[in-house]
Design an enzyme around this catalytic site. Sequence first.
Site, mmCIF file in Angstrom:
data_model
loop_
_atom_site.group_PDB
_atom_site.id
_atom_site.type_symbol
_atom_site.label_atom_id
_atom_site.label_comp_id
_atom_site.label_asym_id
_atom_site.label_seq_id
_atom_site.Cartn_x
_atom_site.Cartn_y
_atom_site.Cartn_z
ATOM 1 N N ARG A 46 0.846 -1.205 0.000
ATOM 2 C CA ARG A 46 0.000 0.000 0.000
ATOM 3 C C ARG A 46 0.879 1.252 0.000
ATOM 4 O O ARG A 46 0.609 2.223 -0.711
ATOM 5 C CB ARG A 46 -0.928 0.004 1.234
ATOM 6 C CG ARG A 46 -1.968 -1.111 1.216
ATOM 7 C CD ARG A 46 -3.049 -0.913 2.276
ATOM 8 N NE ARG A 46 -2.586 -1.083 3.650
ATOM 9 C CZ ARG A 46 -2.576 -2.231 4.326
ATOM 10 N NH1 ARG A 46 -2.997 -3.341 3.744
ATOM 11 N NH2 ARG A 46 -2.149 -2.273 5.579
ATOM 12 N N LYS A 136 -12.030 15.072 5.195
ATOM 13 C CA LYS A 136 -13.182 14.606 4.427
ATOM 14 C C LYS A 136 -14.049 13.668 5.263
ATOM 15 O O LYS A 136 -13.523 12.843 6.012
ATOM 16 C CB LYS A 136 -12.708 13.849 3.183
ATOM 17 C CG LYS A 136 -13.848 13.297 2.351
ATOM 18 C CD LYS A 136 -13.404 12.245 1.358
ATOM 19 C CE LYS A 136 -13.835 10.864 1.809
ATOM 20 N NZ LYS A 136 -13.693 9.845 0.747
ATOM 21 N N GLU A 178 -19.068 15.607 2.145
ATOM 22 C CA GLU A 178 -19.366 14.673 1.052
ATOM 23 C C GLU A 178 -20.658 13.890 1.301
ATOM 24 O O GLU A 178 -20.649 12.849 1.952
ATOM 25 C CB GLU A 178 -18.204 13.684 0.848
ATOM 26 C CG GLU A 178 -18.488 12.697 -0.282
ATOM 27 C CD GLU A 178 -17.356 11.686 -0.522
ATOM 28 O OE1 GLU A 178 -16.395 11.670 0.258
ATOM 29 O OE2 GLU A 178 -17.462 10.917 -1.479
ATOM 30 N N LYS A 220 -18.431 18.028 -1.719
ATOM 31 C CA LYS A 220 -18.064 16.913 -2.607
ATOM 32 C C LYS A 220 -19.308 16.069 -2.871
ATOM 33 O O LYS A 220 -19.603 15.124 -2.133
ATOM 34 C CB LYS A 220 -16.951 16.074 -1.959
ATOM 35 C CG LYS A 220 -16.575 14.824 -2.744
ATOM 36 C CD LYS A 220 -15.245 14.242 -2.318
ATOM 37 C CE LYS A 220 -14.989 12.915 -2.991
ATOM 38 N NZ LYS A 220 -13.617 12.438 -2.846
HETATM 39 P P1 13P Z 1 -14.628 7.769 -6.135
HETATM 40 O O1 13P Z 1 -14.228 8.907 -7.042
HETATM 41 O O2 13P Z 1 -14.002 6.466 -6.500
HETATM 42 O O3 13P Z 1 -16.113 7.708 -5.936
HETATM 43 O O4 13P Z 1 -14.008 8.092 -4.716
HETATM 44 C C1 13P Z 1 -14.109 9.356 -4.220
HETATM 45 C C2 13P Z 1 -14.224 9.308 -2.766
HETATM 46 O O5 13P Z 1 -13.464 9.924 -2.066
HETATM 47 C C3 13P Z 1 -15.302 8.515 -2.174
HETATM 48 O O6 13P Z 1 -15.421 8.817 -0.818
#
Ligand code: 13P
Length: 341
Positions: A46, A136, A178, A220
């Site tokens: 990773r 986030k 988000e 987001k």
């Molecule tokens: P994806 O663009 O693969 O949806 O991932 C963005 C993300 O941060 C999801 O929490």
Amino acid sequence: MNIDELKSVAEAIVAKQKGILAADESGPTIKKRFDVIGVESTEENRRQYRELLFTTEGSERYISGVIMFDETLRQSSGEGIPFAKLLSSRGIIPGIKVDKGAKALALYPGDKITEGLDGLRDRLAEYKQLGAKFAKWRAVIEIDEHEVPSPYAIQANAHALARYAALCQETGLVPIVEPEVLMDGAHDIDRCEAATSRVLESVFAELDAHRVVFEGMLLKPNMVIAGKKCLHQAATQQVAQATVRCLSRYVPAAVPGIVFLSGGQGPEEATGHLNAMNAMGLHPWQLSFSYGRALQEPVLAAWKGQESNVAAAQQEFFKRCRLNGLAREGTYSPVMETAAQ
Ligand code: 13P
């Protein structure tokens, strides 16, 4: 809270041509991605994979910030430079995913709620010490053709997002808020627009009630798009128009930027949709990307865990960064996918 500082970080993240690399896959999620290419998900694999992404030459022209998972923020490059420091030295802002994942919402079959508020104030303080400048939190909004999401699930997730965002601003971290309406399922684009509208309406009401400063945050969201199993898939223009219409109605102009998730769209599809929205002309906010899969899928496929593939994988990553950078300006065209680099 230093609002000017929050504002300047938020604006830097959505600077011209630039967007975010979401590289914050949790342990189980990165294992799923590695399984596809036959790579074992060890801590060292990773680390090597994230180093490949973070050291791609030229990507800093298009990538303003990277969202990391807890483990990654504590890791270093092969030369021993902590990733947060390495990214900062390249002009890329380090960020951190701070939610603890989505679980079933009790007594609401089909709905989810994101956990992670307990102890969050202390965790944020530590992440700031480790070099993060933004955070986030992802709320997962399940959607079907009938009852889901329930109004209560929307409200509970909006409330959690607002509590998280307020704690971030108190600590001096820019919150990326988000709320993701999923694109799984057979619902059509109209149903997605209706659900996304209710979600954004609720999220901004809660953010306001929690005294979150809109100028010092980023949103987001998902794009307004039909479910993957829907027989009628909307054209690029229709997705762009529905998404911008929905955002215009519910996202205050004080928010500096909207950074879309890709949510299962293919890399070219996600770039095409972003491009179409920016080609529509100026909007009250910057429209940018915070893609995970749509930036990384071709990279993983080229890498396959082999040191000898690192250069080819970085080339794939640079290509997606550059094309999404063009989509920020509305100057991308699908023919560029096959044109010489
Ligand atoms: P994806 O663009 O693969 O949806 O991932 C963005 C993300 O941060 C999801 O929490």
